[in-house]
Design a protein around this motif. Structure first.
Motif, PDB file in Angstrom:
ATOM      1  N   VAL A 177       0.838  -1.206   0.000  1.00 21.16           N
ATOM      2  CA  VAL A 177       0.000   0.000   0.000  1.00 21.16           C
ATOM      3  C   VAL A 177       0.869   1.250   0.000  1.00 21.16           C
ATOM      4  O   VAL A 177       0.630   2.201  -0.760  1.00 21.16           O
ATOM      5  N   ALA A 178       1.898   1.260   0.849  1.00 27.87           N
ATOM      6  CA  ALA A 178       2.784   2.418   0.921  1.00 27.87           C
ATOM      7  C   ALA A 178       3.516   2.631  -0.394  1.00 27.87           C
ATOM      8  O   ALA A 178       3.663   3.776  -0.862  1.00 27.87           O
ATOM      9  N   VAL A 179       3.969   1.583  -1.028  1.00 30.10           N
ATOM     10  CA  VAL A 179       4.660   1.696  -2.310  1.00 30.10           C
ATOM     11  C   VAL A 179       3.721   2.269  -3.367  1.00 30.10           C
ATOM     12  O   VAL A 179       4.101   3.136  -4.169  1.00 30.10           O
ATOM     13  N   GLY A 180       2.479   1.803  -3.371  1.00 28.41           N
ATOM     14  CA  GLY A 180       1.506   2.314  -4.330  1.00 28.41           C
ATOM     15  C   GLY A 180       1.234   3.796  -4.139  1.00 28.41           C
ATOM     16  O   GLY A 180       1.178   4.560  -5.114  1.00 28.41           O
ATOM     17  N   LEU A 181       1.088   4.213  -2.886  1.00 28.93           N
ATOM     18  CA  LEU A 181       0.863   5.627  -2.599  1.00 28.93           C
ATOM     19  C   LEU A 181       2.067   6.480  -3.013  1.00 28.93           C
ATOM     20  O   LEU A 181       1.913   7.553  -3.612  1.00 28.93           O
ATOM     21  N   LEU A 182       3.258   5.961  -2.688  1.00 30.30           N
ATOM     22  CA  LEU A 182       4.476   6.697  -3.017  1.00 30.30           C
ATOM     23  C   LEU A 182       4.651   6.836  -4.525  1.00 30.30           C
ATOM     24  O   LEU A 182       5.019   7.900  -5.034  1.00 30.30           O
ATOM     25  N   ALA A 183       4.372   5.757  -5.255  1.00 25.64           N
ATOM     26  CA  ALA A 183       4.498   5.790  -6.712  1.00 25.64           C
ATOM     27  C   ALA A 183       3.522   6.789  -7.309  1.00 25.64           C
ATOM     28  O   ALA A 183       3.864   7.548  -8.233  1.00 25.64           O
ATOM     29  N   ALA A 184       2.288   6.797  -6.780  1.00 24.82           N
ATOM     30  CA  ALA A 184       1.271   7.697  -7.319  1.00 24.82           C
ATOM     31  C   ALA A 184       1.591   9.158  -7.010  1.00 24.82           C
ATOM     32  O   ALA A 184       1.417  10.041  -7.868  1.00 24.82           O
ATOM     33  N   VAL A 206      15.009   1.822  10.653  1.00 24.80           N
ATOM     34  CA  VAL A 206      13.776   1.126  11.019  1.00 24.80           C
ATOM     35  C   VAL A 206      13.520   0.033   9.992  1.00 24.80           C
ATOM     36  O   VAL A 206      14.182  -0.039   8.951  1.00 24.80           O
ATOM     37  N   THR A 207      12.540  -0.808  10.278  1.00 20.09           N
ATOM     38  CA  THR A 207      12.185  -1.840   9.314  1.00 20.09           C
ATOM     39  C   THR A 207      11.394  -1.225   8.167  1.00 20.09           C
ATOM     40  O   THR A 207      10.842  -0.123   8.279  1.00 20.09           O
ATOM     41  N   GLN A 208      11.325  -1.977   7.084  1.00 22.23           N
ATOM     42  CA  GLN A 208      10.576  -1.480   5.928  1.00 22.23           C
ATOM     43  C   GLN A 208       9.089  -1.368   6.258  1.00 22.23           C
ATOM     44  O   GLN A 208       8.405  -0.466   5.758  1.00 22.23           O
ATOM     45  N   VAL A 209       8.596  -2.250   7.104  1.00 22.22           N
ATOM     46  CA  VAL A 209       7.182  -2.182   7.500  1.00 22.22           C
ATOM     47  C   VAL A 209       6.924  -0.919   8.309  1.00 22.22           C
ATOM     48  O   VAL A 209       5.908  -0.230   8.111  1.00 22.22           O
ATOM     49  N   GLN A 210       7.831  -0.591   9.234  1.00 21.71           N
ATOM     50  CA  GLN A 210       7.672   0.635  10.014  1.00 21.71           C
ATOM     51  C   GLN A 210       7.707   1.868   9.115  1.00 21.71           C
ATOM     52  O   GLN A 210       6.904   2.790   9.275  1.00 21.71           O
ATOM     53  N   ALA A 211       8.625   1.875   8.160  1.00 21.51           N
ATOM     54  CA  ALA A 211       8.692   2.992   7.218  1.00 21.51           C
ATOM     55  C   ALA A 211       7.420   3.080   6.374  1.00 21.51           C
ATOM     56  O   ALA A 211       6.934   4.171   6.068  1.00 21.51           O
ATOM     57  N   ALA A 212       6.875   1.920   6.014  1.00 19.40           N
ATOM     58  CA  ALA A 212       5.665   1.894   5.208  1.00 19.40           C
ATOM     59  C   ALA A 212       4.486   2.472   5.986  1.00 19.40           C
ATOM     60  O   ALA A 212       3.644   3.189   5.408  1.00 19.40           O
ATOM     61  N   ARG A 213       4.406   2.164   7.267  1.00 22.53           N
ATOM     62  CA  ARG A 213       3.306   2.716   8.080  1.00 22.53           C
ATOM     63  C   ARG A 213       3.386   4.252   8.126  1.00 22.53           C
ATOM     64  O   ARG A 213       2.373   4.932   8.006  1.00 22.53           O
ATOM     65  N   VAL A 214       4.604   4.766   8.309  1.00 29.39           N
ATOM     66  CA  VAL A 214       4.789   6.218   8.351  1.00 29.39           C
ATOM     67  C   VAL A 214       4.419   6.831   7.004  1.00 29.39           C
ATOM     68  O   VAL A 214       3.713   7.856   6.935  1.00 29.39           O
ATOM     69  N   LEU A 219       1.095  10.060   3.343  1.00 27.52           N
ATOM     70  CA  LEU A 219       0.620  10.158   1.961  1.00 27.52           C
ATOM     71  C   LEU A 219      -0.853   9.819   1.793  1.00 27.52           C
ATOM     72  O   LEU A 219      -1.436  10.122   0.758  1.00 27.52           O
ATOM     73  N   GLY A 220      -1.413   9.172   2.810  1.00 26.09           N
ATOM     74  CA  GLY A 220      -2.790   8.726   2.686  1.00 26.09           C
ATOM     75  C   GLY A 220      -3.815   9.863   2.764  1.00 26.09           C
ATOM     76  O   GLY A 220      -3.525  10.971   3.156  1.00 26.09           O
TER      77      GLY A 220
END
Length: 220
Positions: A177-184, A206-214, A219-220
């Motif tokens: 989800v985070a990758v999709g938001l970042l790409a968009a 941090v972990t990639q999951v933690q970065a994704a949550r942030v 971006l959400g």
């Protein structure tokens, strides 16, 4: 055999283009394995590209009980080290750490176009269940014979990986989800967004999951 509850949970959420019916694959392998090795009491299939493991066991309720065996102690006369190539000694030591009901195992990689795509791990209730049967299993399962390894997982490590599968899938969804938001938001490709997220996680420690949550929150 019964499907591990965590495997059922993971399969309910699992979608892949390469394997349409993972449970069907497990059941086909179960049929071949039990016909070839009637003592087979559990099996795991690991999809290597996805790094996900799914497991079938004879008795789900008792699957994690370890035997109440005391550890072996060497006598004063015993040599201080074990000869590295003493396979029988190594197997005996491994069985001391085995799960109850598992006395032998075999790991069989499946190779397609020169690349390993999945690993099949079979577990049996007797020490010599796979003796003389590897060829039959390799033929039935389409496995790579040279890659077969016996008694390497008497501790049922694939069970732990199968139990972790639902959480791994949930975490992967957060990253996707985070990758999709970042790409968009940044007008980059999905691989570029994935690399950017990985770099941000590394730089932040941090972990990639933690970065994704942030990232999702921002971006959400």
């Amino acid at each position: 055999m019964e499907l591990l509850p965590q495997s059922r949970e993971a399969l309910d959420e699992y979608v892949t283009l390469s394997v349409d019916d993972v449970e069907g694959l497990l059941r086909v392998i179960e049929g071949w394995a039990v016909r070839t090795v009637p003592e087979c009491v559990a099996l795991s299939v690991t999809l290597l590209d996805e790094d996900l493991t799914f497991t079938l066991v004879d008795d789900v309720d008792s699957r994690v009980r370890r035997p109440a065996r005391p550890a072996r102690h060497r006598s004063a006369e015993s040599p201080p080290t074990t000869y590295a190539l003493d396979e029988r000694e190594w197997a005996d030591m491994a069985r001391e750490r085995a799960f109850e009901g598992i006395a032998s195992s075999v790991s069989l990689p499946v190779v397609e176009q020169g690349r390993a795509v999945l690993t099949i791990d079979l577990y049996a209730s007797t020490p010599h269940a796979f003796t003389g049967r590897i060829d039959g299993l390799v033929s039935a399962l389409g496995a790579w014979q040279a890659g077969a390894i016996t008694n390497a997982d008497l501790g049922f490590e694939t069970l732990r990986r199968a139990e972790e599968a639902p959480e791994r899938l949930r975490e992967q969804r957060i990253v996707d989800v985070a990758v999709g938001l970042l790409a968009a938001r940044t007008a980059v490709t999905t691989p570029e967004a994935c690399d950017a997220l990985a770099r941000a996680a590394l730089e932040a420690g941090v972990t990639q999951v933690q970065a994704a949550r942030v990232a999702s929150c921002l971006l959400g």
